[in-house]
Design a protein around this motif. Structure first.
Motif, short mmCIF file in Angstrom:
data_model
loop_
_atom_site.label_atom_id
_atom_site.label_comp_id
_atom_site.label_asym_id
_atom_site.label_seq_id
_atom_site.Cartn_x
_atom_site.Cartn_y
_atom_site.Cartn_z
N GLY A 377 -58.98 101.87 -1.44
CA GLY A 377 -59.07 100.88 -2.51
C GLY A 377 -60.26 101.12 -3.42
N SER A 378 -61.41 101.45 -2.83
CA SER A 378 -62.61 101.69 -3.64
C SER A 378 -62.44 102.92 -4.52
CB SER A 378 -63.84 101.83 -2.74
OG SER A 378 -63.74 102.98 -1.92
N PHE A 379 -61.85 103.99 -3.99
CA PHE A 379 -61.66 105.20 -4.78
C PHE A 379 -60.64 104.99 -5.89
CE2 PHE A 379 -62.94 107.91 -0.87
CZ PHE A 379 -64.28 107.75 -1.19
N GLN A 380 -59.62 104.19 -5.63
CA GLN A 380 -58.65 103.88 -6.68
C GLN A 380 -59.31 103.08 -7.80
OE1 GLN A 380 -55.60 101.89 -4.40
NE2 GLN A 380 -54.41 103.76 -4.08
N GLN A 381 -60.16 102.11 -7.43
CA GLN A 381 -60.85 101.31 -8.44
C GLN A 381 -61.84 102.15 -9.24
OE1 GLN A 381 -60.35 98.12 -9.45
NE2 GLN A 381 -58.56 98.17 -8.11
N LEU A 382 -62.53 103.08 -8.57
CA LEU A 382 -63.45 103.98 -9.26
C LEU A 382 -62.70 104.85 -10.27
CD1 LEU A 382 -65.69 105.09 -6.27
CD2 LEU A 382 -66.51 103.91 -8.31
N THR A 383 -61.51 105.30 -9.88
CA THR A 383 -60.69 106.13 -10.76
C THR A 383 -60.27 105.35 -12.00
OG1 THR A 383 -59.85 107.37 -8.86
CG2 THR A 383 -58.59 107.52 -10.89
N LYS A 384 -59.82 104.11 -11.80
CA LYS A 384 -59.38 103.27 -12.92
C LYS A 384 -60.54 102.92 -13.84
CE LYS A 384 -56.52 99.89 -12.36
NZ LYS A 384 -55.84 98.67 -11.89
N ALA A 385 -61.67 102.54 -13.26
CA ALA A 385 -62.81 102.10 -14.07
C ALA A 385 -63.36 103.23 -14.93
CB ALA A 385 -63.91 101.55 -13.16
N GLY A 386 -63.35 104.47 -14.40
CA GLY A 386 -63.90 105.59 -15.14
C GLY A 386 -62.87 106.41 -15.87
N LEU A 387 -61.58 106.01 -15.82
CA LEU A 387 -60.48 106.79 -16.41
C LEU A 387 -60.60 108.25 -16.00
CD1 LEU A 387 -60.17 105.29 -20.03
CD2 LEU A 387 -58.81 104.75 -18.01
N SER A 388 -60.72 108.48 -14.70
CA SER A 388 -60.93 109.82 -14.16
C SER A 388 -59.62 110.44 -13.70
CB SER A 388 -61.90 109.77 -12.97
OG SER A 388 -63.12 109.18 -13.34
N GLN A 389 -59.48 111.72 -13.91
CA GLN A 389 -58.31 112.43 -13.41
C GLN A 389 -58.39 112.56 -11.89
OE1 GLN A 389 -58.94 115.91 -15.93
NE2 GLN A 389 -56.97 115.55 -16.93
N VAL A 390 -57.29 112.29 -11.23
CA VAL A 390 -57.24 112.42 -9.77
C VAL A 390 -57.25 113.88 -9.36
CG1 VAL A 390 -55.73 112.04 -7.77
CG2 VAL A 390 -56.12 110.19 -9.40
N ASN A 391 -56.59 114.72 -10.15
CA ASN A 391 -56.47 116.15 -9.84
C ASN A 391 -56.87 116.97 -11.07
OD1 ASN A 391 -55.80 118.44 -8.31
ND2 ASN A 391 -53.73 118.51 -9.17
N PRO A 392 -58.17 117.13 -11.33
CA PRO A 392 -58.63 117.79 -12.55
C PRO A 392 -58.30 119.29 -12.55
CG PRO A 392 -60.47 117.47 -11.06
CD PRO A 392 -59.30 116.76 -10.45
N PRO A 393 -58.28 119.93 -13.72
CA PRO A 393 -58.07 121.38 -13.79
C PRO A 393 -59.14 122.15 -13.02
CG PRO A 393 -57.84 120.38 -15.95
CD PRO A 393 -58.38 119.31 -15.05
N PHE A 394 -58.80 123.38 -12.65
CA PHE A 394 -59.65 124.19 -11.78
C PHE A 394 -61.07 124.36 -12.35
CE2 PHE A 394 -61.37 128.41 -10.71
CZ PHE A 394 -61.48 128.27 -9.33
N LEU A 395 -61.19 124.76 -13.62
CA LEU A 395 -62.52 125.02 -14.18
C LEU A 395 -63.33 123.73 -14.30
CD1 LEU A 395 -61.82 127.70 -16.96
CD2 LEU A 395 -62.86 128.03 -14.71
N VAL A 396 -62.66 122.61 -14.55
CA VAL A 396 -63.35 121.32 -14.59
C VAL A 396 -63.93 121.00 -13.22
CG1 VAL A 396 -63.07 118.85 -14.96
CG2 VAL A 396 -61.92 120.47 -16.48
N LYS A 397 -63.13 121.19 -12.20
CA LYS A 397 -63.60 120.94 -10.83
C LYS A 397 -64.78 121.85 -10.50
CE LYS A 397 -62.22 121.22 -5.96
NZ LYS A 397 -61.12 121.51 -5.02
N MET A 398 -64.69 123.13 -10.83
CA MET A 398 -65.74 124.08 -10.48
C MET A 398 -67.07 123.75 -11.16
SD MET A 398 -64.65 126.26 -8.26
CE MET A 398 -63.84 124.83 -7.56
N PHE A 399 -67.00 123.39 -12.44
CA PHE A 399 -68.24 123.21 -13.21
C PHE A 399 -68.73 121.76 -13.27
CE2 PHE A 399 -67.13 127.39 -14.78
CZ PHE A 399 -68.37 127.98 -15.01
N ARG A 400 -67.84 120.79 -13.05
CA ARG A 400 -68.23 119.40 -13.25
C ARG A 400 -68.32 118.58 -11.97
NH1 ARG A 400 -66.49 115.54 -17.75
NH2 ARG A 400 -68.54 114.83 -17.09
N TYR A 401 -67.56 118.95 -10.95
CA TYR A 401 -67.38 118.05 -9.82
C TYR A 401 -68.35 118.35 -8.68
CZ TYR A 401 -63.35 115.43 -11.47
OH TYR A 401 -62.53 114.58 -12.17
N GLY A 402 -69.33 117.46 -8.50
CA GLY A 402 -70.20 117.51 -7.33
C GLY A 402 -69.61 116.75 -6.17
#
Length: 423
Positions: A377-402
């Protein structure tokens, strides 16, 4: 020669920008693999059609701005070096005062101010984008205030660091990077100690958690994890953003557990406790100290590479950039350029380590709370609040996702829930 180098740099930036526009808007896809469709990780199950559309639009544009920001900074430093503006800053400093001790601060001010103006358009576009998509609630005057605080803080740090750096460059041209690194160790720890009590309050108001019942639950959780926390702090972020966050900051006696008030307003107590257990997992597994050690080791390698690359650049193009020696403080834009490039290209490797630690913290929170539903529930709410992609593109994940992607985080909790439901 300098003109050719400048034109080539501008063309390279344009081609780079076109590549990432094509990659983000046309080539890559954030759709879920078939086996995850319809699960708790599928945004269709917890977001409506409009939210799904806005998430795709916002994420793609935000990611494009991210990939443009670092090369934009590089282009600025390159043009500063090639156009002669760097030498103008030094001349203006020399004309402003006869005292040598004041010339470097004046040069730093001009370099910082012009750099601030160059970065301002992308910063404003990012701010305007988040306002358009209702992520940011911050007024323009408040945003400008934060921007100016950033400027003066960065300038103040340069006033401390740069004179020491050039003293070392003059005294030990071949080993300056070793001595600079040795001095950076206590300085880094000191800044981390000051962060929660001096720097962070410049931007936001911090105060003890108002909900004493929730604070008691969090402190009880901390006690079970053998964390010597006495207070939980909340920070007034609702006037700036609709996004949510929680974190542990500082070291030693200045360490703090912090919750954004947006998190308190949008999540249930069980969801907040899961997030706090995640943060406690970082403490228990000493991720902060591993992170400091890793940062210091990487900074040693980075300073050595800056030293080596700077010597090569000056040997080949020193005349074009009007830098007679590394110890001339006109070499500062070159040092900043090299540092920025090294940080950008090393980020995929540091992100791999960070994602591993975040996954460990998720597992710790799950084992501590035994409440996968709250985590989902918390991760779903975080996704909605930040308008975040659940499954971002490969290069986005590599360079942006900590952090692991939300697909990975929610799927892990889903698997735990299914497994223990059968048990």
């Amino acid at each position: 020669m300098a003109r050719k180098m400048g034109v080539f740099s501008i063309l390279a930036f344009a081609l780079y920008g076109l590549f990432f526009y094509w990659y983000l808007f046309h080539l890559s896809s954030s759709s879920l693999p078939f086996e995850y469709q319809g699960t708790s990780a599928d945004p269709v199950t917890f977001m409506n059609g409009r939210e799904l559309m806005l998430t795709e639009e916002y994420s793609k544009t935000r990611n494009l701005l991210f990939f443009l920001s670092s090369p934009w900074e590089w282009l600025f430093y390159i043009l500063i070096l090639l156009t002669g503006l760097n030498s103008c800053f030094k001349r203006w400093a020399e004309e402003a005062t006869k005292r040598k001790i004041f010339r470097l601060p004046i040069y730093l001010f001009w370099l910082s101010f012009v750099g601030y103006l160059a970065a301002l358009p992308l910063s404003y576009i990012s701010y305007s984008l988040s306002k358009t998509y209702n992520i940011s609630t911050q007024t323009f005057p408040s945003w400008m205030k934060d921007e100016l605080i950033d400027f003066w803080l960065n300038y103040g740090l340069l006033l401390i660091i740069v004179p020491v750096l050039y003293f070392l460059l003059k005294k030990s041209p071949k080993r300056w990077w070793v001595f600079a690194w040795l001095l950076s160790v206590p300085f880094t720890l000191f800044m981390m100690f000051l962060q929660p009590v001096i720097i962070d309050p410049l931007y936001n108001d911090f105060y003890p958690l108002k909900n004493k019942e929730l604070e008691a639950k969090i402190l009880d959780l901390a006690s079970k994890a053998h964390i010597p926390a006495k207070h939980v702090y909340e920070v007034n972020m609702a006037e700036k953003t609709n996004a949510m966050n929680a974190y542990v900051t500082g070291i030693g006696s200045n360490s703090r557990i912090v919750l954004w008030d947006t998190t308190l307003n949008k999540l249930t107590d069980d969801q907040i406790l899961f997030i706090m257990a995640h943060e406690m997992g970082h403490y228990v597994e000493k991720h902060l100290y591993f992170g400091i050690a890793g940062y210091l080791l990487l900074s040693l390698l980075g300073l050595y590479l800056v030293h080596t690359l700077m010597q090569q650049v000056l040997a080949k193009w020193g005349r074009e950039v009007k830098i007679p020696a590394a110890s001339d403080y006109r070499s500062l834009p070159l040092i900043l350029l090299l540092l920025s490039m090294l940080m950008f290209f090393s980020s995929p490797f540091s992100n791999v380590v960070s994602r591993y630690q975040e996954a460990r913290a998720d597992t710790y929170a799950l084992n501590m709370t035994k409440n996968p539903g709250a985590g989902i529930g918390s991760f779903q709410q975080l996704t909605k609040a930040g308008l975040s992609q659940v499954n971002p593109p490969f290069l986005v994940k590599m360079f942006r996702y900590g952090h692991p992607t939300m697909l990975e985080r929610i799927s892990m909790l889903d698997e735990y829930e299914v497994k223990h439901r059968k048990d």
